[in-house]
Design an enzyme around this catalytic site. Structure first.
Site, mmCIF file in Angstrom:
data_model
loop_
_atom_site.group_PDB
_atom_site.id
_atom_site.type_symbol
_atom_site.label_atom_id
_atom_site.label_comp_id
_atom_site.label_asym_id
_atom_site.label_seq_id
_atom_site.Cartn_x
_atom_site.Cartn_y
_atom_site.Cartn_z
ATOM 1 C CB CYS A 380 -1.011 -0.018 1.261
ATOM 2 S SG CYS A 380 -2.641 0.854 0.748
ATOM 3 C CG HIS A 519 -3.460 -3.795 3.014
ATOM 4 N ND1 HIS A 519 -2.604 -3.189 3.970
ATOM 5 C CD2 HIS A 519 -4.210 -2.710 2.697
ATOM 6 C CE1 HIS A 519 -2.269 -1.907 4.100
ATOM 7 N NE2 HIS A 519 -3.535 -1.529 3.203
ATOM 8 C CD GLU A 521 -1.143 -6.447 4.983
ATOM 9 O OE1 GLU A 521 -0.830 -6.595 3.957
ATOM 10 O OE2 GLU A 521 -1.346 -5.689 5.525
HETATM 11 N N1 GLN Z 1 -1.972 6.626 2.978
HETATM 12 C C1 GLN Z 1 -2.121 5.694 1.778
HETATM 13 C C2 GLN Z 1 -3.489 6.081 0.982
HETATM 14 O O1 GLN Z 1 -4.507 6.304 1.662
HETATM 15 C C3 GLN Z 1 -1.772 4.369 1.853
HETATM 16 C C4 GLN Z 1 -2.832 3.733 2.870
HETATM 17 C C5 GLN Z 1 -2.440 2.373 3.334
HETATM 18 O O2 GLN Z 1 -1.087 2.224 3.232
HETATM 19 N N2 GLN Z 1 -3.189 1.636 3.876
HETATM 20 O O3 GLN Z 1 -3.620 5.583 -0.339
#
Ligand code: GLN
Length: 547
Positions: A380, A519, A521
């Site tokens: 992310c 994600h 994970e």
């Molecule tokens: N802050 C970033 C976004 O909103 C990444 C979010 C995250 O890593 N879950 O896109």
């Protein structure tokens, strides 16, 4: 109709109620039953989405896009049953539902009260989908006696009476403190905790007693006598080297048998615990060790990256190695050379996060991994930082950055390689976001499909080109920069099915450098390690062999 197990805690918090619930779920599955686990949290936040990871740990995201308590992660990791929005609720959500109904006039002018309106709302929540499984395990957050928890305890008391006899049981976790001076385990706090439960009408059927020392038979009998439970329903819970030993440990101590006895299920189906024996063997007998750095912001509280920590352990199990994780604070090298902080690791992981703090450090970590050819997994925000690094240092977009960090009106510091997405497609629907939406409402949340490029590293890792992974973010890599970045060598190897949103990037001429917008994970399990984590750890093992 499901049988219900209500799991409560007493004496102190953090006794491992979530883990005990998850392990019990796994044990019931091992005996051939279907299960679903639920968490009822007494706090007043509507959901944990807006709570600080420093305070509350990770926010676990479900396929259907709910931001939930991290205990749901344990539930999934132990049972493999994908959690849903309807498996997590808080007082805040319950009250907000009740107030919404009141405003709509649903209560026909009645006075709205905790009993019956709030408790009914809780009972309705508990019974959602009750005919789908053999066992519904409902964990109540907090400890008995907490003011916010009372409506939940009252609701489960009523619920058990609404059901036919023998359909619900109560399991209570307590602590047996050890007094070194007298060399004794003390049972009094447990007795008080059970009294507290009984005073609100709940008589526990099973007591799970956490203890750092063996609980002698005579103490178990004493607890049984004073707390009004059967002797074999006093189940010790000792500290374990790994949480994944919990199902076997609880089985040895008779937890699943006690639960089946409490429900009068006889003869009890024999358990098949092969999966858990294999998991325990892989944890206990690693054949090597790799050192992986997690470069993040919330490094003081490991729970903030709970699922990542677990997924790395699973990746280690897939390769029969121990993964030694070190948490490295990205802020330490915001402005200096990261080498002293990152040398010696066999792989680097940059996890998700929000806000600007530490991001320049994460960008240098990505650069370090690219230049030194160290395996890198960016998740992310960790992917977004890798893209910004590539844009700045390889593709010639010197001021590349993310719109997330450019809030001052009229003062643009960055060229927005990562931008704020306001509309997208989910399945066959267009989703639109407005800046005045609720905080959680402005995010791309939950499971989305992605299409992988044939022949890419990720297609090889996943063993196919169609995947589905969970998201939680507002910002996206802008495909306007795709050509420039691909010419520089950073391939866009995973895209949303409509081709608009980059889901995965990878460096073509690097041993292992992958950034994912989702994600992975969240979907990894000890008995089914996520392919990206399994292969990331494999790459780390290879790096460790080179040195
Ligand atoms: N802050 C970033 C976004 O909103 C990444 C979010 C995250 O890593 N879950 O896109």
């Amino acid at each position: 109709m499901a049988r219900f197990v209500f799991i409560t805690g007493g004496v102190v918090s953090s006794l491992g109620k979530g883990l005990a619930s998850a392990a019990l779920g796994a044990l019931l599955q091992a005996r051939g039953f279907t299960v679903r686990l639920r968490k009822l949290d007494p706090y007043l936040n509507v959901d944990p989405g807006t709570m600080s990871p420093f305070e509350h740990g990770e926010v676990f995201v479900t396929d259907d896009g709910a931001e939930t308590d991290l205990d749901l992660g344990h539930y999934e990791r132990f049972t493999g049953v994908a959690a849903r929005r309807t498996d997590s609720v808080s007082s805040g959500r319950i009250y907000s539902n009740v107030l919404e109904k009141e405003r709509r006039g649903d209560y026909l002018g009645k006075t709205i009260q905790v009993i019956p309106h709030v408790t009914n709302e809780i009972k309705d929540f508990i019974s959602i989908g009750e005919d789908e499984v053999d066992f519904m395990l409902c964990e109540i957050g907090g400890t008995v006696g907490d003011i916010e928890g009372l409506p939940f305890f009252e609701a489960i008391r009523q619920f058990s009476h609404d059901q036919p006899r023998g359909q619900c049981i109560f399991m209570h976790l307590t602590l047996l403190p050890y007094l070194a001076a007298s060399g004794e385990l003390k049972t009094k706090p447990t007795q008080h905790s059970v009294k507290e439960l009984q005073s609100i009408g709940i008589a526990p059927d099973i007591l799970v007693c956490r203890s750092e020392h063996p609980i002698p038979q005579k103490e178990r009998e004493k607890i049984a006598l004073f707390c009004n439970v059967r002797k074999d329903a006093v189940v010790p819970a000792y500290d374990l080297k790994s949480i994944y030993e919990a199902p076997l440990a609880y089985h040895r101590e008779g937890l699943d048998q006690a639960v089946l006895d409490a429900f009068n299920i006889s003869p009890a189906p024999k358990p098949n615990l092969d999966r858990w024996y294999d998991v325990a063997d892989r944890i206990e007998n690693p054949e090597g060790e790799v050192k992986i750095a997690i470069v993040g912001k919330y490094v003081q509280l490991e729970d903030a990256y709970k699922s990542i920590r677990e997924a790395l352990t699973h990746g280690g199990m897939a390769n029969r190695v121990k993964v030694a994780v070190e948490w490295v604070d990205a802020e330490l090298f915001e402005r200096e050379d990261p080498s002293p902080h990152l040398e010696g690791f066999h792989a680097i992981l940059v996890p998700g996060g929000f806000g600007e703090r530490g991001t320049e450090g994460k960008i240098s970590a990505a650069r370090f991994a690219r230049e030194r050819k160290i395996p890198y997994l960016g998740i992310c925000l960790g992917m977004q930082m890798a893209v910004i690094e590539a844009a700045r240092n390889v593709a010639g977009v010197a001021t590349a950055g993310s719109e997330e960090f450019d809030h001052e009106a009229g003062k643009k510091r960055f060229e927005p390689v990562v931008y704020h997405l306001k509309e997208w497609i989910q399945g066959n629907h267009r989703v639109e976001r407005r800046s005045d939406d609720d905080k959680g409402g402005t995010m791309r949340l939950g499971a989305y499909d992605a299409t992988l490029a044939g022949g890419s590293r990720v297609a090889g890792i996943y063993g196919g080109t169609a995947i589905e992974e969970r998201h939680r973010h507002r910002y996206e890599v802008d495909i306007k920069y795709r050509e420039k970045l691909e010419d520089a060598g950073l391939k866009f190897s995973g895209m949303s099915p409509d081709g608009r949103l980059p889901e995965i990037v990878e460096w073509a001429d690097h041993p292992w450098f992958i950034g994912v917008q989702f994600h992975p994970e969240l979907k990894s399990k000890p008995f089914a390690p996520h392919p990206l984590f399994a292969d990331f750890v494999r790459a780390a093992v290879e790096t460790s062999r080179l040195v």
